[in-house]
Design a protein around this motif. Structure first.
Motif, PDB file in Angstrom:
ATOM      1  N   VAL A  26       0.859  -1.193   0.000  1.00  0.00           N
ATOM      2  CA  VAL A  26       0.000   0.000   0.000  1.00  0.00           C
ATOM      3  C   VAL A  26       0.891   1.238   0.000  1.00  0.00           C
ATOM      4  CG1 VAL A  26      -1.685   1.336   1.305  1.00  0.00           C
ATOM      5  CG2 VAL A  26      -1.889  -1.159   1.201  1.00  0.00           C
TER       6      VAL A  26
ATOM      7  N   VAL B  59       1.444   5.404  -0.001  1.00  0.00           N
ATOM      8  CA  VAL B  59       0.885   6.726   0.314  1.00  0.00           C
ATOM      9  C   VAL B  59       1.358   7.662  -0.787  1.00  0.00           C
ATOM     10  CG1 VAL B  59       0.735   8.601   1.985  1.00  0.00           C
ATOM     11  CG2 VAL B  59       1.109   6.256   2.788  1.00  0.00           C
ATOM     12  N   THR B  60       0.419   8.181  -1.556  1.00  0.00           N
ATOM     13  CA  THR B  60       0.812   9.047  -2.675  1.00  0.00           C
ATOM     14  C   THR B  60       0.321  10.489  -2.522  1.00  0.00           C
ATOM     15  OG1 THR B  60      -1.145   8.370  -3.920  1.00  0.00           O
ATOM     16  CG2 THR B  60       0.883   7.129  -4.315  1.00  0.00           C
TER      17      THR B  60
ATOM     18  N   ILE C 119      -7.146   4.974   8.175  1.00  0.00           N
ATOM     19  CA  ILE C 119      -5.975   4.497   7.414  1.00  0.00           C
ATOM     20  C   ILE C 119      -5.988   2.973   7.376  1.00  0.00           C
ATOM     21  CG2 ILE C 119      -3.449   4.416   7.351  1.00  0.00           C
ATOM     22  CD1 ILE C 119      -3.475   7.174   8.786  1.00  0.00           C
TER      23      ILE C 119
ATOM     24  N   VAL D 195      -6.295   0.387   4.171  1.00  0.00           N
ATOM     25  CA  VAL D 195      -5.336  -0.688   3.874  1.00  0.00           C
ATOM     26  C   VAL D 195      -6.090  -1.991   3.622  1.00  0.00           C
ATOM     27  CG1 VAL D 195      -3.506  -2.115   4.874  1.00  0.00           C
ATOM     28  CG2 VAL D 195      -3.436   0.376   5.140  1.00  0.00           C
TER      29      VAL D 195
ATOM     30  N   CYS E  17      -8.570   8.547   2.430  1.00  0.00           N
ATOM     31  CA  CYS E  17      -8.906   8.231   3.820  1.00  0.00           C
ATOM     32  C   CYS E  17      -8.441   9.344   4.752  1.00  0.00           C
ATOM     33  CB  CYS E  17      -8.291   6.894   4.238  1.00  0.00           C
ATOM     34  SG  CYS E  17      -6.492   6.874   4.234  1.00  0.00           S
TER      35      CYS E  17
ATOM     36  N   LEU F  33      -5.249  11.289   3.519  1.00  0.00           N
ATOM     37  CA  LEU F  33      -4.201  10.625   2.750  1.00  0.00           C
ATOM     38  C   LEU F  33      -4.821   9.964   1.525  1.00  0.00           C
ATOM     39  CD1 LEU F  33      -2.177   8.761   5.556  1.00  0.00           C
ATOM     40  CD2 LEU F  33      -1.801  11.067   4.654  1.00  0.00           C
TER      41      LEU F  33
ATOM     42  N   LEU G 213      -4.207   6.723  -0.479  1.00  0.00           N
ATOM     43  CA  LEU G 213      -3.503   5.447  -0.482  1.00  0.00           C
ATOM     44  C   LEU G 213      -3.858   4.705  -1.774  1.00  0.00           C
ATOM     45  CD1 LEU G 213      -3.967   4.102   3.181  1.00  0.00           C
ATOM     46  CD2 LEU G 213      -2.364   5.808   2.311  1.00  0.00           C
ATOM     47  N   GLU G 214      -2.897   3.985  -2.287  1.00  0.00           N
ATOM     48  CA  GLU G 214      -3.133   3.222  -3.524  1.00  0.00           C
ATOM     49  C   GLU G 214      -2.530   1.831  -3.388  1.00  0.00           C
ATOM     50  OE1 GLU G 214      -2.094   5.249  -7.201  1.00  0.00           O
ATOM     51  OE2 GLU G 214      -1.883   7.156  -6.120  1.00  0.00           O
TER      52      GLU G 214
ATOM     53  N   GLN H  24       5.138   3.837   2.495  1.00  0.00           N
ATOM     54  CA  GLN H  24       4.247   2.677   2.418  1.00  0.00           C
ATOM     55  C   GLN H  24       3.551   2.508   3.763  1.00  0.00           C
ATOM     56  OE1 GLN H  24       6.168  -0.978   0.670  1.00  0.00           O
ATOM     57  NE2 GLN H  24       7.990   0.188   1.236  1.00  0.00           N
ATOM     58  N   VAL H  25       2.319   2.032   3.724  1.00  0.00           N
ATOM     59  CA  VAL H  25       1.693   1.579   4.968  1.00  0.00           C
ATOM     60  C   VAL H  25       1.998   0.092   5.073  1.00  0.00           C
ATOM     61  CG1 VAL H  25      -0.383   1.448   6.369  1.00  0.00           C
ATOM     62  CG2 VAL H  25      -0.166   3.254   4.655  1.00  0.00           C
TER      63      VAL H  25
ATOM     64  N   LEU I  43       4.349   2.658   9.217  1.00  0.00           N
ATOM     65  CA  LEU I  43       4.693   3.189   7.907  1.00  0.00           C
ATOM     66  C   LEU I  43       6.157   2.901   7.613  1.00  0.00           C
ATOM     67  CD1 LEU I  43       2.901   6.206   9.165  1.00  0.00           C
ATOM     68  CD2 LEU I  43       2.264   5.441   6.880  1.00  0.00           C
TER      69      LEU I  43
END
Lengths: 86, 411
Positions: free
Chosen positions: B5, B7-8, B170, B174, B187, B238, B240-241, B256-257, B406
């Motif tokens: 996952v 974080v962008t 968050i 995920v 999120c 955030l 997240l992708e 990254q998570v 993270l």
């Protein structure tokens, strides 16, 4: 009476962030004209109730969508007169 | 499908800034946001000190007809989401299928709007209640407004776990991404508690810091003289992708998570379980989820609100988990105040900056560490050190515990 109602209507719509610059008696209140959506029509009816002491039923606000400004003002005026006569 | 996952995007609205670098600089430099509420503010004369977010013209984020009737919590959320999506350089519909975007955006909702309407109802009766009250009050409306504004059509929800809600959002994001139900999740959490009814509720519960001549001294996590938290407002969002999705579209990845965990105290509506055992378990679950050991965690951003019981219980929990592998610990609420659920997202963002810069922010006002809070505190000055993974804790009234881990973008 109708002009007082029209003035109140336009003042209310201005507070509600609707432009009244191009509105006249023939402008439809709902999506076909002024574009008041359901909650905005409900707010407008509450404002009129509060100011003029008339009462609308719950389903009437939806009917206002098809009314023109002129028809709405006439309807409010009729109710004010009915209320004051009773 | 991999568990990665990314974080962008980061979007913040906080008392110390709206850009993550600015927020990180403030917590590192001890530039406090804590003030005596000025004349004209709703909390003037109500509380000694508060952390007030930036003024945002609602019409700058929401169409004027709607802006008139939205709660500040929604305005802050939409602004933060807008900034997070811009940071991620992602446009829903162009870069991602709208049905493959989810939203988990939490908070207690528009309670100020509810409080004002309750007064109107008691003075004016039925006619005092706006038809727009519900879209102003319901806690799902921040998520709904973001969906409406950005054309999101996928799964949408809102967590109601009080001050743990940001961390939980968050974590839920995920879970959604790992399940493959979405490619992108927006999120976060938003909280606008700075109005008298809510502030008095915390004050009368003896949860707020009080009696400090200097408002910037009022929030002092883990310090011997701490006597409560400082109420603040803010929002954090955030983007997240799924890691493969981010990679395929060439997105810049901030971090990254790696894992998360959540537990309940099952103990008391407001008092944390004194031995911190459930909070400890949430940290253990996060470590297990991330496939990491305690020695891998290079920094822990504590929930650390500055209450007597909360900080001591969190210390017990951290010591119970980490033992001799104690990471450096700090709470950034000494500078930011406590933005309730939004804190979890703002602090996760601060933790991301710590990862990226190799700089750990100190706990502001930690002049005399409480022996009951015996941790490896970062205090005074930031600590420079290379870290590969960090943990952020968020705990909420009701006994909700959430820990998020993270890691570096390329790690």
């Amino acid at each position: 009476m109708t002009s007082e109602i029209r003035q109140f209507l336009f003042e209310s719509l201005t507070v509600m962030k609707y432009s009244t610059a191009d509105m006249d008696d023939d402008t439809v209140l709902g999506p076909a004209g002024a574009d008041l959506e359901s909650l905005a029509l409900a707010e407008l009816s509450l404002r009129v109730e509060d100011h003029f002491g008339v009462r609308f039923e719950e389903d009437e606000a939806e009917m206002f969508a098809a009314m023109t400004v002129g028809e709405f003002c006439a309807e409010v005026a009729r109710r004010v007169q009915t209320a004051s006569a009773t | 499908m991999s568990r990665g996952v990314a974080v962008t995007g980061i979007g913040l609205v906080s008392p110390v800034g709206t850009v993550v670098e600015e927020v990180f600089d403030a917590v590192c430099a001890g530039r406090s946001a804590l003030v005596r509420p000025p004349e004209g503010h709703a909390l003037h004369g109500v509380v000694d000190v508060a952390a007030i977010g930036p003024a945002i013209d609602p019409e700058s984020v929401i169409p004027p007809k709607d802006a008139r009737v939205v709660d500040r919590s929604i305005v802050m959320a939409v602004r933060a989401a807008e900034d997070a999506l811009a940071d991620a350089a992602i446009e829903v519909g162009r870069d991602v299928d709208p049905y493959r975007v989810a939203i988990v955006l939490s908070g207690v909702g528009g309670l100020e709007t509810l409080a004002r309407q309750a007064v109107e109802r008691s003075t004016r009766g039925r006619l005092g209640i706006s038809p727009f009250m519900l879209p102003g009050v319901l806690p799902n409306m921040a998520a709904a407004r973001v969906a409406i504004k950005f054309g999101v059509r996928g799964y949408t929800s809102s967590s109601g776990t009080a001050c743990a809600a940001g961390g939980q959002s968050i974590g839920e994001a995920v879970r959604i991404l790992r399940s493959g139900e979405a490619d992108v999740v927006v999120c976060g959490c938003t909280e606008a508690p700075l109005f008298p009814t809510f502030a008095d509720a915390f004050g009368n519960a003896l949860a707020l810091a009080r009696g400090w001549a200097d408002p910037t001294a009022a929030s002092r996590p883990f310090d011997r003289r701490r006597n409560g938290f400082v109420l603040g407002e803010g929002a954090g969002v955030l983007v997240l992708e799924r890691a493969e999705f981010a990679r395929a579209r060439g997105a810049t990845v901030h971090a990254q998570v790696l894992g998360w965990g959540a537990t309940s105290d099952g103990y008391h509506p407001t008092t944390p379980r004194p031995d911190g055992s459930s909070a400890a378990e949430s940290m253990r679950l996060a470590l297990r989820d991330a496939g990491l050991s305690t020695a891998d965690i290079g920094y822990l951003n504590a929930h650390g609100t500055g209450t007597k019981a909360g900080d001591a219980a969190e210390t017990m929990a951290i010591r119970g988990v980490y033992g001799d592998d104690m990471p450096p610990v700090s709470s950034t609420k000494g500078v930011t105040g406590h933005m309730l659920g939004a804190s979890g997202v703002v602090e996760a963002s601060i933790a991301i900056m710590a990862l990226r810069k190799g700089v750990l922010p100190p706990t502001h006002n930690l002049d005399d560490p409480d022996p009951a809070c015996d941790l490896d505190h970062v205090r005074g000055e930031p600590r420079t050190t290379d870290v590969a993974a960090v943990m952020s804790n968020s705990f909420g009234f009701g006994g909700h515990n959430v820990s998020v881990i993270l890691g570096r973008a390329g790690g």
